[in-house]
Design an enzyme around this catalytic site. Structure first.
Site, PDB file in Angstrom:
ATOM      1  N   SER A 371      77.836  44.392  76.670  1.00  0.00           N
ATOM      2  CA  SER A 371      78.485  45.696  76.770  1.00  0.00           C
ATOM      3  C   SER A 371      78.884  46.124  75.368  1.00  0.00           C
ATOM      4  CB  SER A 371      79.730  45.621  77.669  1.00  0.00           C
ATOM      5  OG  SER A 371      80.398  46.861  77.679  1.00  0.00           O
ATOM      6  N   ARG A 372      78.289  47.206  74.893  1.00  0.00           N
ATOM      7  CA  ARG A 372      78.521  47.630  73.507  1.00  0.00           C
ATOM      8  C   ARG A 372      79.767  48.496  73.357  1.00  0.00           C
ATOM      9  NH1 ARG A 372      72.951  48.920  74.342  1.00  0.00           N
ATOM     10  NH2 ARG A 372      71.636  47.178  73.695  1.00  0.00           N
TER      11      ARG A 372
END
Length: 519
Positions: A371-372
């Site tokens: 998850s950026r």
């Protein structure tokens, strides 16, 4: 008797006078109509001539109330994507311009309804009550109108909320092979939004009618349909409907976002959407490229997912979180469509068939998932444990592979493997059973403190369940700080760990064994 003919005559006079007055005031108005004719009908498309002024993506109308979208605008004819049953259309039939683009009904009346992309009800509850219509293709919010992602969207799944968090306004891709639990993750996330003031939109693209009916039944049974809009195209629908479905669903979601609401939209799945677009493009003689997809296949998904965002306070502060789903073949995440979506989205959740076969559900491969954005929005209580947990789990997976060769392991390596097995057991979760924030944090802190390590593996399911039940004893003021405090205090950690410790005493191998917290 003599006066009757005179009164009848006066009635006629008044009537004719009124008619004369009306005809004198009538001014005929000419309404221009541009009409063409069908030259050819094929699977899901039609070729039309005689509409020289038609615009790109303009809506045109065919006999029988069938609509189509002008897709190819050539010099001599246009290629139209049909949006309905085209079985009764033939060459020579009349085609008329509408002068507008495709739009969809939006509004509060759609909540709890099952509709098709044209806004027609599919649930047998009568016409849809909607006070407004929006075009299905709308420009994404400007950069200056957007706000950073700062609030998490809790999925209720421990492995995602702790290790691959999702923020409100993020685009998180869910991908994996067929039958690995992709839709289950999306449905669990929708169920977990109950009481969270989040409107959900579930868009089923080219799905089997039985699968959609099962999903709707689950949402209705769990009282989640009250805050959910379901947009459906089935596998036997024309490919044009599958193509416009995600755009129509996004416009419905944007109505709530622009009203200041938080919205979650699930696209299930964009593989079917890409295949529908490829089918239409090949029928319309558009040049094929890689894997027979046209060159603009990237653009149809990028302009769709770019509409997911969090708006600034001056725009109402609403958010639109997107969970697109993609089906891979033989775990090939480097295929054309998966790599396109990975590059467009803000992270991905990869589901592994090997984990699924081992019974590790949800079968999330933590090593290939990322998850950026969501880590910035994660609650402080999660951040306190997530880093150590992910590192310990990654070390365990590497060592577990090495240990399969029968190598002799030292004590520290064996301890890492045993701890990792407890992490995997705790991250398992049955379908349709979201876990609250307090219960998740209690389990995660107990894992970090190694409280589960002395528990036998065959008792881990019951032990984890006992810890989740014990989370109900956490003081209310501590629970309130989960969502407000900048970080979890030492006192709060001790309180939660002590509650977990007491709940695990009965699962120890011998009565005299005492659980020790990691210093």
């Amino acid at each position: 008797m003599i006066a009757a003919p005179e009164s009848l005559q006066s009635v006629f006079d008044r009537a004719f006078a009124g008619i004369s007055e009306a005809t004198g005031a009538f001014a005929p108005q000419l309404t221009p109509r541009e009409v063409g004719a069908i030259t050819n009908v094929s699977t899901g498309i039609a070729k039309v001539s005689g509409l020289p002024s038609v615009g790109f993506e303009e809506l045109v109308q065919f006999p029988g109330g069938v609509f189509g979208i002008a897709f190819n605008v050539d010099e001599d004819e246009i290629g139209v994507v049909l949006l309905g049953d085209y079985g009764d259309l033939h060459a020579g039939d009349e085609v008329e311009r509408t002068g507008r683009v495709m739009d969809v009904a939006v509004g509060e009346g759609l909540r709890g309804r099952v509709i098709d992309p044209l806004g027609q009800p599919l649930d047998g509850k009568g016409l849809v009550a909607a006070g407004k219509r929006l075009p299905i293709e709308r420009p994404a919010a400007l950069i200056m109108d957007r706000a950073p992602v700062t609030v998490p969207l809790q999925t209720g799944l421990k492995v995602i909320d702790a290790l691959i968090p999702i923020g409100r306004g993020q685009r998180e891709l869910i991908l994996g092979d067929r039958q690995t639990g992709k839709t289950a993750i999306a449905i669990d996330t929708i169920l977990n939004q109950r009481g969270q003031n989040v409107v959900c939109v579930y868009c089923a693209i080219g799905q089997r009618a039985s699968a959609v009916a099962k999903t709707v039944a689950i949402l209705r049974e769990k009282s989640a349909l009250d805050y959910t809009v379901v947009v459906v195209t089935e596998g036997n629908d024309p490919p044009g409907l599958a193509y416009i479905a995600p755009y129509a669903a996004t416009s419905i979601a944007e109505y709530f976002m622009e009203a200041g609401r938080d919205v979650l939209i699930v696209y299930d799945d964009l593989t079917q959407h890409a295949q529908a677009y490829r089918e239409l493009s090949l029928l319309l003689r558009r040049p094929p490229g890689r894997e027979a997809f046209p060159g603009d296949i990237f653009y149809i998904h990028s302009r769709l997912l770019e509409r997911a965002t969090r708006l600034g306070k001056e725009r109402g502060g609403g958010s639109l979180t997107a969970l697109p789903i993609i089906e891979t073949e033989a775990q090939n995440i480097s295929a054309y469509i998966p790599t396109n979506l990975i590059s467009i989205t803000d992270g991905q959740i990869y589901l592994s068939p090997s984990l699924f076969e081992l019974g590790v559900l949800p079968a999330v491969d933590v090593g290939k998932s990322v998850s950026r954005v969501g880590g910035k929005a994660q609650w402080a209580a999660y951040r306190a444990v997530a880093g150590d947990l992910k590192l310990a789990y990654a070390q365990f997976e590497e060592l577990e592979t090495f240990a399969r060769f029968g190598a002799r392991l030292d004590e520290s390596t064996r301890k890492i493997i045993e701890h990792g097995r407890r992490i995997r057991a705790c991250l398992k979760q049955p379908e349709l059973a979201p876990v609250s924030v307090a219960a998740q944090i209690t389990v995660l802190l107990a894992l970090t403190a190694e409280l589960f390590d002395p528990v036998p593996l065959d008792k881990m399911t019951d032990a984890e369940h006992a810890v989740r039940e014990a989370a109900a004893n956490i003081p209310a003021e501590v629970c309130a700080r989960f969502e407000t405090a900048a970080q979890l205090s030492d006192e709060d950690r001790k309180t939660i760990v002590e509650i977990a410790r007491k709940s695990l005493i009965r699962f120890l191998p011998t009565p005299k064994t005492a659980l020790k917290e990691k210093p």
